[in-house]
Motif scaffolding. Structure first.
Motif, PDB file in Angstrom:
ATOM      1  N   SER A  91       0.837  -1.213   0.000  1.00  0.00           N
ATOM      2  CA  SER A  91       0.000   0.000   0.000  1.00  0.00           C
ATOM      3  C   SER A  91       0.871   1.262   0.000  1.00  0.00           C
ATOM      4  O   SER A  91       1.600   1.530   0.962  1.00  0.00           O
ATOM      5  N   PRO A 142       0.193   4.512   0.454  1.00  0.00           N
ATOM      6  CA  PRO A 142       0.059   5.419   1.603  1.00  0.00           C
ATOM      7  C   PRO A 142       0.579   4.810   2.911  1.00  0.00           C
ATOM      8  O   PRO A 142       1.047   5.540   3.795  1.00  0.00           O
ATOM      9  N   LEU A 165      -5.452  -6.779   2.207  1.00  0.00           N
ATOM     10  CA  LEU A 165      -6.606  -6.306   1.432  1.00  0.00           C
ATOM     11  C   LEU A 165      -7.064  -7.361   0.426  1.00  0.00           C
ATOM     12  O   LEU A 165      -8.251  -7.459   0.130  1.00  0.00           O
ATOM     13  N   HIS A 198      -9.694  -5.837   5.487  1.00  0.00           N
ATOM     14  CA  HIS A 198     -10.121  -4.475   5.856  1.00  0.00           C
ATOM     15  C   HIS A 198     -11.634  -4.362   5.967  1.00  0.00           C
ATOM     16  O   HIS A 198     -12.139  -3.378   6.495  1.00  0.00           O
ATOM     17  N   HIS A 226     -12.612   2.039   6.275  1.00  0.00           N
ATOM     18  CA  HIS A 226     -11.915   0.765   6.000  1.00  0.00           C
ATOM     19  C   HIS A 226     -10.730   0.881   5.035  1.00  0.00           C
ATOM     20  O   HIS A 226     -10.576   0.090   4.094  1.00  0.00           O
ATOM     21  N   THR A 227      -9.891   1.894   5.285  1.00  0.00           N
ATOM     22  CA  THR A 227      -8.674   2.037   4.487  1.00  0.00           C
ATOM     23  C   THR A 227      -7.448   1.829   5.383  1.00  0.00           C
ATOM     24  O   THR A 227      -7.507   2.039   6.601  1.00  0.00           O
ATOM     25  N   ILE A 228      -6.360   1.446   4.723  1.00  0.00           N
ATOM     26  CA  ILE A 228      -5.056   1.494   5.370  1.00  0.00           C
ATOM     27  C   ILE A 228      -4.231   2.527   4.605  1.00  0.00           C
ATOM     28  O   ILE A 228      -4.468   2.718   3.403  1.00  0.00           O
ATOM     29  N   PRO A 229      -3.315   3.198   5.308  1.00  0.00           N
ATOM     30  CA  PRO A 229      -2.929   3.058   6.704  1.00  0.00           C
ATOM     31  C   PRO A 229      -3.973   3.631   7.664  1.00  0.00           C
ATOM     32  O   PRO A 229      -4.743   4.523   7.301  1.00  0.00           O
ATOM     33  N   ASP A 285      -6.134   8.041   6.942  1.00  0.00           N
ATOM     34  CA  ASP A 285      -5.518   8.825   5.858  1.00  0.00           C
ATOM     35  C   ASP A 285      -4.042   9.125   6.137  1.00  0.00           C
ATOM     36  O   ASP A 285      -3.692   9.788   7.129  1.00  0.00           O
ATOM     37  N   SER A 286      -3.224   8.655   5.208  1.00  0.00           N
ATOM     38  CA  SER A 286      -1.769   8.788   5.355  1.00  0.00           C
ATOM     39  C   SER A 286      -1.326  10.238   5.534  1.00  0.00           C
ATOM     40  O   SER A 286      -0.414  10.524   6.324  1.00  0.00           O
ATOM     41  N   HIS A 287      -1.962  11.155   4.789  1.00  0.00           N
ATOM     42  CA  HIS A 287      -1.514  12.550   4.828  1.00  0.00           C
ATOM     43  C   HIS A 287      -1.761  13.146   6.212  1.00  0.00           C
ATOM     44  O   HIS A 287      -0.906  13.839   6.774  1.00  0.00           O
ATOM     45  N   SER A 338      -3.290  12.917  -2.805  1.00  0.00           N
ATOM     46  CA  SER A 338      -4.545  12.281  -2.414  1.00  0.00           C
ATOM     47  C   SER A 338      -5.584  12.301  -3.540  1.00  0.00           C
ATOM     48  O   SER A 338      -6.169  11.280  -3.888  1.00  0.00           O
ATOM     49  N   PHE A 398      -2.460   9.536  -6.383  1.00  0.00           N
ATOM     50  CA  PHE A 398      -2.874   8.255  -5.785  1.00  0.00           C
ATOM     51  C   PHE A 398      -4.257   7.838  -6.278  1.00  0.00           C
ATOM     52  O   PHE A 398      -4.514   6.657  -6.531  1.00  0.00           O
ATOM     53  N   ARG A 441      -5.136   4.272  -7.971  1.00  0.00           N
ATOM     54  CA  ARG A 441      -6.191   3.409  -7.450  1.00  0.00           C
ATOM     55  C   ARG A 441      -7.201   3.040  -8.551  1.00  0.00           C
ATOM     56  O   ARG A 441      -7.646   1.901  -8.646  1.00  0.00           O
TER      57      ARG A 441
END
Ligand SMILES: N[C@@H](CCC(=O)N[C@@H](CS)C(=O)NCC(=O)O)C(=O)O
Length: 224
Positions: free
Chosen positions: A13, A15, A37, A42, A54-57, A68-70, A105, A109, A113
């Motif tokens: 992943s 992020p 995933l 998830h 239900h997202t990673i990270p 959210d990675s950011h 984002s 990305f 996706r």
């Protein structure tokens, strides 16, 4: 006493790798929990309850829960950074970093996706030309960001570089950079590759994701 921050992640992943690189830059040790995933881990009720998106990270820092990675990278610099260089407190500088984070984002990305998700999750064996073209357009924009400076926000490394390079390096084997048109992006990736944690924390996962995409493209085509 507080425990290590828990990071729900997977090395494929992008992020997740952005957060891991930020952690490595700040000297943070995470307790990593791998969320597979491809096995839809998830979507298990326990994880969805924790992170409705239900997202990673996804970060659990002693009860501080962040998706959210950011957002996670920005939080980590504020909480654990010795200084603010990776995410400046100065409002004008911070706005520049935020602007690049939103580009990752909402554009780079998001386009990755859109290209990869059908292959990973819906047995697609196609790489539609318009989706490839979308990424080429994002490459052109990223090249412009780097036209005069070594990093995406100027002369200093920020979390915007870490987030964007995690995504970019997860695409370059599949949607190659044009050596002439995108030479600044190539130089920027080479520059970031010199970071002591880059190979282990980012490059291996980025290669792994793209190898998995190639394998699935073939497998999905054969199973039609
Ligand atoms: N903007 C989010 C994107 C996170 C994201 O979409 N992660 C993917 C894996 S790379 C995921 O968890 N997908 C599962 C899903 O959306 O259900 C971030 O930066 O963290």
């Amino acid at each position: 006493m507080s425990n290590k921050p828990i990071l729900y992640m997977h090395t494929f992943s992008p992020p997740s790798r952005a957060v891991l690189m930020t952690g490595a830059a700040l000297g943070i040790e995470f307790e990593c929990k791998v969320v597979n995933l491809l096995e839809f881990a998830h979507l298990e009720p326990k994880f969805v309850k924790l992170n409705p998106q239900h997202t990673i990270p996804f970060l659990d820092d002693n009860g501080v829960l962040i998706a959210d990675s950011h957002a996670i990278c920005a939080y980590l610099v504020g909480k654990y950074g010795k200084d603010d260089s990776l995410y400046p407190k100065d409002l004008a500088k911070r706005a520049q970093v935020d602007s690049r984070l939103h580009f990752d984002s909402g554009h780079l990305f998001a386009r990755l996706r859109f290209l990869y998700a059908p292959i990973l999750y819906c047995k697609s064996s196609e790489m539609p030309e318009d989706r490839i073209q979308n990424i080429q357009t994002a490459w052109d924009i990223l090249e412009r960001f780097l036209s005069e400076t070594p990093y995406v926000c100027g002369n200093d490394l920020t979390i915007a570089d870490l987030c964007l390079v995690a995504t970019a390096s997860s695409l370059t084997d599949i949607v190659p950079l044009d050596p002439v048109k995108h030479s600044k992006i190539k130089q920027w990736i080479d520059r970031l590759s010199q970071l002591p944690y880059y190979e282990e924390v980012n490059a291996i996962g980025a290669k792994g994701l793209q190898a998995a995409i190639r394998k699935l493209l073939k497998k999905n085509a054969e199973s039609k």
